[in-house]
Design a protein around this motif. Structure first.
Motif, PDB file in Angstrom:
ATOM      1  N   SER A 121      39.386  29.654  48.391  1.00  0.00           N
ATOM      2  CA  SER A 121      38.660  30.422  47.382  1.00  0.00           C
ATOM      3  C   SER A 121      38.035  31.677  47.983  1.00  0.00           C
ATOM      4  CB  SER A 121      37.574  29.556  46.735  1.00  0.00           C
ATOM      5  OG  SER A 121      38.136  28.451  46.072  1.00  0.00           O
ATOM      6  N   SER A 122      37.549  31.575  49.215  1.00  0.00           N
ATOM      7  CA  SER A 122      36.956  32.742  49.864  1.00  0.00           C
ATOM      8  C   SER A 122      38.005  33.819  50.122  1.00  0.00           C
ATOM      9  CB  SER A 122      36.279  32.337  51.177  1.00  0.00           C
ATOM     10  OG  SER A 122      37.230  31.814  52.094  1.00  0.00           O
ATOM     11  N   LEU A 123      39.261  33.386  50.359  1.00  0.00           N
ATOM     12  CA  LEU A 123      40.343  34.355  50.533  1.00  0.00           C
ATOM     13  C   LEU A 123      40.648  35.065  49.223  1.00  0.00           C
ATOM     14  CD1 LEU A 123      42.872  32.333  52.735  1.00  0.00           C
ATOM     15  CD2 LEU A 123      41.433  34.233  53.475  1.00  0.00           C
ATOM     16  N   ALA A 124      40.581  34.318  48.124  1.00  0.00           N
ATOM     17  CA  ALA A 124      40.930  34.887  46.820  1.00  0.00           C
ATOM     18  C   ALA A 124      39.839  35.785  46.269  1.00  0.00           C
ATOM     19  CB  ALA A 124      41.230  33.761  45.832  1.00  0.00           C
ATOM     20  N   VAL A 125      38.590  35.399  46.468  1.00  0.00           N
ATOM     21  CA  VAL A 125      37.492  36.089  45.784  1.00  0.00           C
ATOM     22  C   VAL A 125      37.244  37.496  46.355  1.00  0.00           C
ATOM     23  CG1 VAL A 125      35.539  35.359  47.222  1.00  0.00           C
ATOM     24  CG2 VAL A 125      35.248  35.584  44.740  1.00  0.00           C
ATOM     25  N   VAL A 126      37.692  37.752  47.574  1.00  0.00           N
ATOM     26  CA  VAL A 126      37.458  39.073  48.168  1.00  0.00           C
ATOM     27  C   VAL A 126      38.547  40.068  47.815  1.00  0.00           C
ATOM     28  CG1 VAL A 126      36.159  38.117  50.104  1.00  0.00           C
ATOM     29  CG2 VAL A 126      38.634  38.416  50.322  1.00  0.00           C
ATOM     30  N   LEU A 127      39.619  39.616  47.168  1.00  0.00           N
ATOM     31  CA  LEU A 127      40.704  40.529  46.806  1.00  0.00           C
ATOM     32  C   LEU A 127      40.278  41.417  45.637  1.00  0.00           C
ATOM     33  CD1 LEU A 127      43.802  38.147  46.955  1.00  0.00           C
ATOM     34  CD2 LEU A 127      43.214  39.936  48.599  1.00  0.00           C
ATOM     35  N   PRO A 128      40.499  42.724  45.743  1.00  0.00           N
ATOM     36  CA  PRO A 128      40.180  43.614  44.611  1.00  0.00           C
ATOM     37  C   PRO A 128      41.173  43.399  43.477  1.00  0.00           C
ATOM     38  CG  PRO A 128      41.294  44.834  46.348  1.00  0.00           C
ATOM     39  CD  PRO A 128      41.052  43.449  46.896  1.00  0.00           C
ATOM     40  N   LEU A 129      40.665  43.379  42.255  1.00  0.00           N
ATOM     41  CA  LEU A 129      41.497  43.138  41.089  1.00  0.00           C
ATOM     42  C   LEU A 129      41.720  44.426  40.310  1.00  0.00           C
ATOM     43  CD1 LEU A 129      39.870  39.808  39.835  1.00  0.00           C
ATOM     44  CD2 LEU A 129      41.897  40.071  41.266  1.00  0.00           C
ATOM     45  N   CYS A 130      42.859  44.503  39.619  1.00  0.00           N
ATOM     46  CA  CYS A 130      43.184  45.669  38.821  1.00  0.00           C
ATOM     47  C   CYS A 130      42.692  45.471  37.390  1.00  0.00           C
ATOM     48  CB  CYS A 130      44.696  45.900  38.828  1.00  0.00           C
ATOM     49  SG  CYS A 130      45.358  46.203  40.483  1.00  0.00           S
ATOM     50  N   GLY A 131      42.964  46.462  36.518  1.00  0.00           N
ATOM     51  CA  GLY A 131      42.496  46.389  35.144  1.00  0.00           C
ATOM     52  C   GLY A 131      43.134  45.280  34.339  1.00  0.00           C
ATOM     53  N   HIS A 132      44.334  44.860  34.716  1.00  0.00           N
ATOM     54  CA  HIS A 132      45.041  43.805  33.975  1.00  0.00           C
ATOM     55  C   HIS A 132      44.402  42.459  34.272  1.00  0.00           C
ATOM     56  CE1 HIS A 132      48.057  41.147  32.470  1.00  0.00           C
ATOM     57  NE2 HIS A 132      48.524  40.828  33.664  1.00  0.00           N
ATOM     58  N   ARG A 133      43.865  41.806  33.247  1.00  0.00           N
ATOM     59  CA  ARG A 133      43.145  40.538  33.434  1.00  0.00           C
ATOM     60  C   ARG A 133      43.741  39.412  32.598  1.00  0.00           C
ATOM     61  NH1 ARG A 133      38.237  41.079  36.080  1.00  0.00           N
ATOM     62  NH2 ARG A 133      38.372  42.940  37.370  1.00  0.00           N
ATOM     63  N   HIS A 134      45.006  39.494  32.241  1.00  0.00           N
ATOM     64  CA  HIS A 134      45.643  38.437  31.473  1.00  0.00           C
ATOM     65  C   HIS A 134      46.243  37.411  32.430  1.00  0.00           C
ATOM     66  CE1 HIS A 134      45.157  41.262  28.204  1.00  0.00           C
ATOM     67  NE2 HIS A 134      45.498  40.313  27.350  1.00  0.00           N
ATOM     68  N   VAL A 135      45.745  36.190  32.368  1.00  0.00           N
ATOM     69  CA  VAL A 135      46.207  35.111  33.243  1.00  0.00           C
ATOM     70  C   VAL A 135      47.223  34.272  32.475  1.00  0.00           C
ATOM     71  CG1 VAL A 135      45.523  33.105  34.606  1.00  0.00           C
ATOM     72  CG2 VAL A 135      43.982  35.071  34.406  1.00  0.00           C
ATOM     73  N   ASP A 136      48.455  34.263  32.943  1.00  0.00           N
ATOM     74  CA  ASP A 136      49.521  33.540  32.247  1.00  0.00           C
ATOM     75  C   ASP A 136      49.458  32.055  32.596  1.00  0.00           C
ATOM     76  OD1 ASP A 136      51.700  32.946  30.706  1.00  0.00           O
ATOM     77  OD2 ASP A 136      53.195  33.786  32.081  1.00  0.00           O
ATOM     78  N   ILE A 150      45.367  35.517  42.208  1.00  0.00           N
ATOM     79  CA  ILE A 150      45.579  36.503  43.269  1.00  0.00           C
ATOM     80  C   ILE A 150      46.732  37.443  42.946  1.00  0.00           C
ATOM     81  CG2 ILE A 150      44.614  34.985  45.032  1.00  0.00           C
ATOM     82  CD1 ILE A 150      47.416  34.437  46.019  1.00  0.00           C
ATOM     83  N   LYS A 151      47.595  37.055  42.018  1.00  0.00           N
ATOM     84  CA  LYS A 151      48.681  37.949  41.614  1.00  0.00           C
ATOM     85  C   LYS A 151      48.163  39.157  40.843  1.00  0.00           C
ATOM     86  CE  LYS A 151      52.208  34.332  41.410  1.00  0.00           C
ATOM     87  NZ  LYS A 151      53.131  33.553  40.544  1.00  0.00           N
ATOM     88  N   LEU A 152      46.902  39.101  40.376  1.00  0.00           N
ATOM     89  CA  LEU A 152      46.304  40.218  39.654  1.00  0.00           C
ATOM     90  C   LEU A 152      45.716  41.257  40.598  1.00  0.00           C
ATOM     91  CD1 LEU A 152      44.415  38.201  36.875  1.00  0.00           C
ATOM     92  CD2 LEU A 152      46.755  39.090  36.827  1.00  0.00           C
ATOM     93  N   ASP A 208      48.370  44.242  48.691  1.00  0.00           N
ATOM     94  CA  ASP A 208      49.392  43.313  49.162  1.00  0.00           C
ATOM     95  C   ASP A 208      48.741  41.956  49.457  1.00  0.00           C
ATOM     96  OD1 ASP A 208      51.607  42.079  50.252  1.00  0.00           O
ATOM     97  OD2 ASP A 208      51.375  43.046  52.220  1.00  0.00           O
ATOM     98  N   THR A 209      49.204  40.933  48.762  1.00  0.00           N
ATOM     99  CA  THR A 209      48.618  39.589  48.922  1.00  0.00           C
ATOM    100  C   THR A 209      49.424  38.711  49.877  1.00  0.00           C
ATOM    101  OG1 THR A 209      49.830  38.767  46.983  1.00  0.00           O
ATOM    102  CG2 THR A 209      47.623  39.673  46.608  1.00  0.00           C
ATOM    103  N   GLY A 210      50.439  39.279  50.513  1.00  0.00           N
ATOM    104  CA  GLY A 210      51.289  38.495  51.404  1.00  0.00           C
ATOM    105  C   GLY A 210      50.524  37.753  52.489  1.00  0.00           C
ATOM    106  N   PRO A 211      49.677  38.441  53.270  1.00  0.00           N
ATOM    107  CA  PRO A 211      48.910  37.733  54.311  1.00  0.00           C
ATOM    108  C   PRO A 211      48.005  36.643  53.746  1.00  0.00           C
ATOM    109  CG  PRO A 211      48.871  40.106  54.687  1.00  0.00           C
ATOM    110  CD  PRO A 211      49.476  39.903  53.333  1.00  0.00           C
ATOM    111  N   THR A 212      47.373  36.935  52.600  1.00  0.00           N
ATOM    112  CA  THR A 212      46.493  35.940  51.974  1.00  0.00           C
ATOM    113  C   THR A 212      47.295  34.726  51.521  1.00  0.00           C
ATOM    114  OG1 THR A 212      44.946  37.636  51.227  1.00  0.00           O
ATOM    115  CG2 THR A 212      44.886  35.520  50.081  1.00  0.00           C
TER     116      THR A 212
END
Length: 310
Positions: free
Chosen positions: A160-175, A185-187, A191-195
């Motif tokens: 969760s700590s890895l995910a919460v620090v990622l900057p998010l874009c304007g698109h907030r629709h979770v499929d 994290i796909k939002l 690049d989320t590859g290392p995470t």
């Protein structure tokens, strides 16, 4: 797309099954029924195993932990899911989303370890029956249960700590119908590859180590059963392990499909279906599996409910 550095100010939209509006209402009834069964079945197992002194054994101590875990897990997901199905808005706050995927991940990870602990308990019961009470004493049971819960929450804290620090874009629709960390994290705009690689390593550890323990325990159990000369002894050994094996197969079968398959083979609709099995169906079936295959539990339920003398 414009990057939003302060992501805490925006809500997420859980798409869920909104593309099938007619089926969504039927699904909500299905989920409600299973949720009620989950709460009823698991509460019954906890109460019966506490009220009947003959069930004050390590096996039922761990089963109580599993039942409590299943209730917490479904409660973390189902009420929010039903609210989104029944109301016009499908919004969930940023904080609510983080809390949901963190708690769900912690409880799911805890169940991985707890099922391995239960397999070890069955190994000791079958392979060391005369020393079972000495080995699986109260202190070691509490230590193993604490270790299960602690390892699950540590794994969740890491991912969760890895995910919460990622900057998010304007698109907030979770499929999805829940906030699931791999979907969130796909939002991200970066690049989320290392995470994702770090998360994959964490998932491999929390999944494969318990699986190895379970397989080793049951390999030893199978060898011990084969060496038994008594058909009654073999049947008893099989009976004491069959319920746990069914639960393990159901749990790990769905969770490995969800988290360990290659990204290129991943279908979001398939993921939703397997997530339904993992989050809704499995916690409902667990008390049924343990009850229907366990004479001690059925006897205790009859005694508690109908006050029969057994």
């Amino acid at each position: 797309m414009m990057e939003i550095n302060d992501s805490s100010g925006d809500d997420f939209t859980l798409v869920g099954f909104s593309e099938y509006p007619q089926a969504e209402f039927i699904l909500s009834l299905f989920v409600s029924g299973f949720y009620a069964m989950t709460l009823t079945g698991n509460v019954a197992i906890i109460l019966v195993s506490l009220l009947d002194s003959r069930l004050h054994t390590p096996m039922y101590f761990f089963l109580r932990n599993l039942s409590f875990l299943d209730m917490c897990f479904t409660t973390c997901i189902v009420p929010e899911m039903l609210a989104n199905m029944w109301k016009g808005s499908k919004k969930i706050s940023y904080i609510g989303c983080v809390v949901q995927y963190s708690v769900a991940l912690a409880l799911g990870s805890t169940e991985c370890v707890l099922l391995a602990v239960m397999a070890v308990d069955r190994y000791v019961a079958v392979c060391w029956p005369l020393r079972y009470a000495t080995i699986m004493h109260q202190q070691i049971c509490h230590l193993l249960a604490t270790m299960s819960w602690l390892s699950g929450f540590v794994n969740s804290l890491f991912q969760s700590s890895l995910a919460v620090v990622l900057p998010l874009c304007g698109h907030r629709h979770v499929d999805h119908f829940l906030c699931e960390v791999l979907v969130i994290i796909k939002l991200s705009c970066v690049d989320t590859g290392p995470t994702e690689l770090k998360m994959l390593i964490a998932r491999l550890i929390i999944l494969t180590v318990p699986v190895c323990i379970i397989l080793t325990s049951y390999a030893c159990i199978a060898r011990a059963v084969v060496r038994m000369h008594s058909a009654e002894g073999r049947q008893k050994a099989f009976g004491t392990c069959a319920s746990h094996l069914i639960v393990v197969s159901l749990f790990y079968g769905t969770i490995m499909f969800m988290y360990l398959q290659p990204k290129s083979n991943y279908s979001q609709n398939q993921g939703k279906v397997f997530a339904l099995v993992y989050t809704i169906v499995a916690p409902t079936l667990n008390p049924l599996i343990y009850t229907l295959r366990n004479k001690d539990v059925k006897r205790a339920i009859r005694k508690v409910v109908w006050k029969d003398s057994v």
